[in-house]
Write a protein that holds these residues in place. Structure first.
Motif, mmCIF file in Angstrom:
data_model
loop_
_atom_site.group_PDB
_atom_site.id
_atom_site.type_symbol
_atom_site.label_atom_id
_atom_site.label_comp_id
_atom_site.label_asym_id
_atom_site.label_seq_id
_atom_site.Cartn_x
_atom_site.Cartn_y
_atom_site.Cartn_z
ATOM 1 N N LEU A 34 -4.153 4.604 -6.847
ATOM 2 C CA LEU A 34 -4.514 5.261 -5.590
ATOM 3 C C LEU A 34 -3.575 6.418 -5.266
ATOM 4 O O LEU A 34 -3.659 7.004 -4.195
ATOM 5 C CB LEU A 34 -4.503 4.250 -4.430
ATOM 6 N N GLY A 35 -2.660 6.741 -6.184
ATOM 7 C CA GLY A 35 -1.771 7.881 -5.967
ATOM 8 C C GLY A 35 -0.481 7.490 -5.279
ATOM 9 O O GLY A 35 -0.238 6.309 -4.997
ATOM 10 N N PRO A 36 0.362 8.503 -5.006
ATOM 11 C CA PRO A 36 1.693 8.235 -4.454
ATOM 12 C C PRO A 36 1.676 7.561 -3.080
ATOM 13 O O PRO A 36 2.594 6.844 -2.742
ATOM 14 C CB PRO A 36 2.308 9.638 -4.334
ATOM 15 N N ASP A 37 0.635 7.804 -2.291
ATOM 16 C CA ASP A 37 0.553 7.165 -0.975
ATOM 17 C C ASP A 37 -0.753 6.374 -0.900
ATOM 18 O O ASP A 37 -1.745 6.828 -0.339
ATOM 19 C CB ASP A 37 0.607 8.227 0.132
ATOM 20 N N PRO A 38 -0.745 5.167 -1.510
ATOM 21 C CA PRO A 38 -2.007 4.423 -1.635
ATOM 22 C C PRO A 38 -2.636 4.073 -0.284
ATOM 23 O O PRO A 38 -3.856 4.037 -0.168
ATOM 24 C CB PRO A 38 -1.609 3.167 -2.410
ATOM 25 N N ILE A 39 -1.803 3.828 0.728
ATOM 26 C CA ILE A 39 -2.369 3.446 2.026
ATOM 27 C C ILE A 39 -3.148 4.625 2.614
ATOM 28 O O ILE A 39 -4.263 4.476 3.112
ATOM 29 C CB ILE A 39 -1.255 2.962 2.985
ATOM 30 N N GLU A 40 -2.559 5.817 2.503
ATOM 31 C CA GLU A 40 -3.259 7.004 3.007
ATOM 32 C C GLU A 40 -4.568 7.241 2.239
ATOM 33 O O GLU A 40 -5.603 7.564 2.831
ATOM 34 C CB GLU A 40 -2.344 8.231 2.869
ATOM 35 N N LEU A 42 -6.457 4.995 0.720
ATOM 36 C CA LEU A 42 -7.446 4.010 1.170
ATOM 37 C C LEU A 42 -7.992 4.403 2.534
ATOM 38 O O LEU A 42 -9.188 4.310 2.809
ATOM 39 C CB LEU A 42 -6.792 2.627 1.292
ATOM 40 N N LEU A 97 -2.501 -2.728 6.788
ATOM 41 C CA LEU A 97 -1.594 -2.109 5.822
ATOM 42 C C LEU A 97 -0.656 -1.097 6.475
ATOM 43 O O LEU A 97 0.540 -1.100 6.222
ATOM 44 C CB LEU A 97 -2.397 -1.431 4.704
ATOM 45 N N ASP A 98 -1.201 -0.234 7.327
ATOM 46 C CA ASP A 98 -0.358 0.814 7.904
ATOM 47 C C ASP A 98 0.578 0.250 8.973
ATOM 48 O O ASP A 98 1.779 0.484 8.940
ATOM 49 C CB ASP A 98 -1.245 1.912 8.500
ATOM 50 N N LEU A 99 0.020 -0.509 9.915
ATOM 51 C CA LEU A 99 0.866 -1.031 11.001
ATOM 52 C C LEU A 99 1.382 -2.442 10.700
ATOM 53 O O LEU A 99 2.098 -3.015 11.525
ATOM 54 C CB LEU A 99 0.077 -1.034 12.313
#
Lengths: 221, 319
Positions: A34-40, A42, A97-99
Motif C-alpha cells: 500500500l506504499g509508504p503511508d498505508p493508512i492514507e 487505504l 487505524l488512524d485514530l
C-alpha cells in the motif's frame, strides 16, 4: 433460457465486480504493497470508491429518464449497499487505524478537522438508508420510504464537499466528482420541472414519467 | 569534481539500510573512515564512475538526532514536490529525467559580493556533513532523514550580507518543460520560500545536496535544497536556483495561495491547528498499517535550539 436464471447470473456478476476494489485493497494490505503511508492509501482508496459507488447508484435513474432503460434499476439496492460498504470501510480506517480508537485522539483531533465532520454527517445519513433497504422495510415504510431515501442526495453532496474541502491545492479530482454529481442531480431537477408543466408539448429527449413510475420508487426484485 | 553523473540511482544500487548503519559503525570505529574519504576502502562508498555516492562528508554532527532514519525507499517514494505532480509518488516518477547539470545558483540582493555559482564548484567548496533530522509535513506525517549538506549561514556569510539583509528569499527553478506540474496553476510558479535572517543563520539550517550518503535524488529536490527541521516541510524549498537577501519579508508560495492556512513562519506547533486539520499528532512514515501516531512536539523537537528566536512572539498569530 430461464429469465430468472439470467437475472441471477447478472446479479452475481455485478456483485463480484463491485467487490473487486475491496479484494485489491485486501490483497495490497496483506502483501504490504500500500506504499509508504498505508493508512492514507487505504483512506483515499476507500473514500474514492464510496464516492464512485454513490455516483454510479445515482446514475441509474437518469438512464431511465434519458433513455427509458429499466434493467439497471434492479441493481440499485446492491450498488447503494456497496456505496455504504465502502463508506463503512472508510469510516473504520479513520477511527480504527488512524485514530486507533483512542478517545483522547478522537476528542482532540476530530473537532479540529472540519471536513471530517462533513464526511461523518454524510455517513450518518447513509445509515438509515442501508438499514431500510430490505424488502420488508420498503413495504412497511411505503410512501415514506421514498421520502427517506431522498437523503442520498444530501449524503452525496456532503461526500463530494468533504473531498473538495480536504484537498490542499489541486481541486481537479474532487471537481470531477462535483461536476458529475451536478449533472446527475440536474437531470432529475429538469425532469421534475418538466413534469410540473404537463400541458407543454415538447420534443425534448427527456420523457415524462408517470408518477407511479417515478425515479425514486424502489423496484421490487 | 565531486559529482560526475546525472544518472538516476537504480534500486539495485541503493544501500540496504542495515548495511548503511553497519557501515557507519565501521567507519566510526576505525581509521578506515579516513581511507573511505579518499575512496579507497569501500568500493560502493566512493566508486567514481557510479557517482551516486557522496565521498568525504562529516558524520556524527551534534545536530543529528539519535533516531532510526526512515527507509531510503520511503524517503524517495513519498514526496511532496508539486512541480512534478501533486501525488506523493508522482515526483519519483516524473523527475526521473530531470536535468540537474549544468546548474547555477544566483546569490543576489542585500549582499556585498553577489554572484552566480556553478553547482559543482559550489559544493566542492563546502564542508559536507551528515545531519539526521526529523521532517514534519504540514499534512501531519513525519520522517527521519539523514541529509548531507552544509550550513546555510556559513555559506551566506561568504557573500557579506549588508545590514539591510533582514530576510532570505529562495526560488525554485522555473522550467515547465521539465517540471510538468508547473504547467498547471496549482500554485503560483516558480515556488518561493523565505526565512528571517536569524533563522537562515541558525546552525540547524542547511542546504542539502544528498541523503543517505548519496547525491540527492531528483524527487527530493536535487541538486540543492533547503532543510529547516523545526518548520513544516513546505518551507524546505527544493531545486533552488536563486537566493536573494532582502529587507522586506518575501512573499512565499503557500502563503500567497492560502494566507489563513500557511503562515510565513510555519513553525511546527501542536497547539496551533491548521484550519482544516489537527497538528497535535503525526503519522510516522514506515510504521505500517497498525502503527500509532506520535505526539507532535513544539518546533518539531528542536525547541531547545530555536525557541529563543521567537521569544515574545505570539505563535498563534505568527503561525
Amino acid at each position: 433460457m430461464n429469465r430468472e436464471l439470467v437475472w441471477l447470473f447478472a446479479k452475481i456478476s455485478v456483485f463480484s465486480i463491485c467487490l473487486l476494489p475491496f479484494l485489491f485493497l485486501f490483497h495490497d494490505a496483506v502483501n504490504e504493497t500500500l506504499g509508504p503511508d498505508p493508512i492514507e492509501t487505504l483512506h483515499f482508496r476507500t473514500g474514492d470508491w464510496t464516492l464512485r459507488f454513490l455516483l454510479i447508484t445515482l446514475t441509474l435513474t437518469p438512464l431511465k429518464l434519458l433513455f427509458n432503460w429499466k434493467f439497471q434499476l434492479r441493481f440499485r439496492r446492491m450498488l447503494g449497499l456497496f456505496a455504504f460498504f465502502y463508506a463503512s470501510l472508510h469510516f473504520c480506517v479513520y477511527f480504527v487505524l488512524d485514530l486507533s480508537l483512542s478517545w483522547t485522539q478522537i476528542v482532540e483531533e476530530v473537532p479540529q478537522n472540519p471536513y471530517v465532520l462533513v464526511g461523518l454527517s454524510a455517513y450518518i445519513l447513509l445509515i438509515p438508508l442501508a438499514a431500510t433497504s430490505t424488502r420488508t422495510m420498503v413495504q412497511r415504510l411505503g410512501r415514506n420510504w421514498k421520502k427517506l431515501h431522498r437523503l442520498v442526495y444530501a449524503a452525496a453532496c456532503l461526500g463530494v464537499f468533504h473531498f473538495l474541502w480536504l484537498v490542499k491545492a489541486d481541486l481537479t479530482e474532487p471537481s470531477i466528482y462535483a461536476l458529475i454529481l451536478g449533472i446527475l442531480l440536474g437531470i432529475r431537477i429538469f425532469d421534475r420541472v418538466r413534469k410540473q408543466r404537463p400541458a407543454e408539448k415538447s420534443t425534448a429527449v427527456l420523457r415524462t414519467i408517470p408518477a407511479s413510475e417515478s425515479c425514486l420508487n424502489p423496484v421490487p426484485d | 569534481m565531486l559529482i560526475r553523473t546525472k544518472k538516476e540511482i537504480p534500486a539495485s544500487e541503493v544501500t540496504d539500510r542495515s548495511l548503511f548503519r553497519r557501515r557507519r559503525q565501521l567507519i566510526k570505529a576505525s581509521a578506515l573512515g579516513a581511507l573511505a574519504s579518499f575512496g579507497l576502502s569501500f568500493p560502493e562508498l566512493a566508486r567514481a564512475d557510479a557517482g551516486s555516492k557522496l565521498p568525504g562528508f562529516g558524520k556524527d554532527s551534534p545536530y543529528s538526532i539519535n533516531e532510526e532514519p526512515t527507509d531510503f525507499e520511503d524517503v524517495t517514494r513519498y514526496n511532496n514536490f508539486y512541480e512534478f505532480g501533486t501525488g506523493k509518488s508522482d515526483p519519483a516518477e516524473n523527475a526521473k529525467g530531470f536535468k540537474t547539470r549544468p546548474w547555477t545558483l544566483a546569490i543576489e540582493g542585500e549582499v556585498e559580493k553577489p554572484g552566480v555559482l556553478d553547482i559543482d564548484q559550489l559544493i566542492s567548496g563546502q564542508n559536507l556533513e551528515e545531519r539526521i533530522y526529523r521532517l514534519r509535513c504540514v499534512e501531519a506525517w513525519s520522517m527521519v532523514v539523514p541529509w548531507v549538506g552544509f550550513s546555510l549561514g556559513g555559506f551566506l556569510k561568504q557573500f557579506n550580507p549588508t545590514s539591510k539583509a533582514k530576510f532570505v528569499e529562495f526560488t525554485t527553478l522555473f522550467d515547465p518543460g521539465q517540471m510538468p506540474g508547473q504547467q498547471i496553476s496549482v500554485l503560483e510558479w516558480p515556488y518561493v520560500e523565505g526565512l528571517r535572517i536569524d533563522e537562515a543563520m541558525h546552525p540547524l539550517t542547511i542546504l542539502a545536496v544528498g541523503l543517505y550518503g548519496e547525491v540527492l535524488p531528483n524527487q527530493n529536490g536535487a541538486p540543492l535544497r533547503l532543510v529547516v527541521p523545526w518548520k513544516y516541510g513546505f518551507k524546505s524549498i527544493k531545486s533552488i536556483v536563486r537566493i536573494r537577501l532582502t529587507e522586506d519579508m518575501p512573499h512565499t508560495s503557500w502563503n500567497l495561495s492560502a494566507p489563513d492556512e500557511y503562515g510565513f513562519y510555519a513553525n511546527v506547533n501542536p497547539e496551533v491547528p491548521h484550519p482544516r486539520w489537527s497538528q497535535k499528532r503525526e503519522r510516522v512514515i514506515g510504521g505500517g498499517l497498525f502503527s500509532l501516531k506520535r505526539d507532535t512536539e513544539l518546533f518539531n523537537g528542536y525547541a531547545e535550539q530555536v525557541a529563543h528566536l521567537y521569544q515574545g512572539m505570539d505563535l498563534n498569530r505568527n503561525f
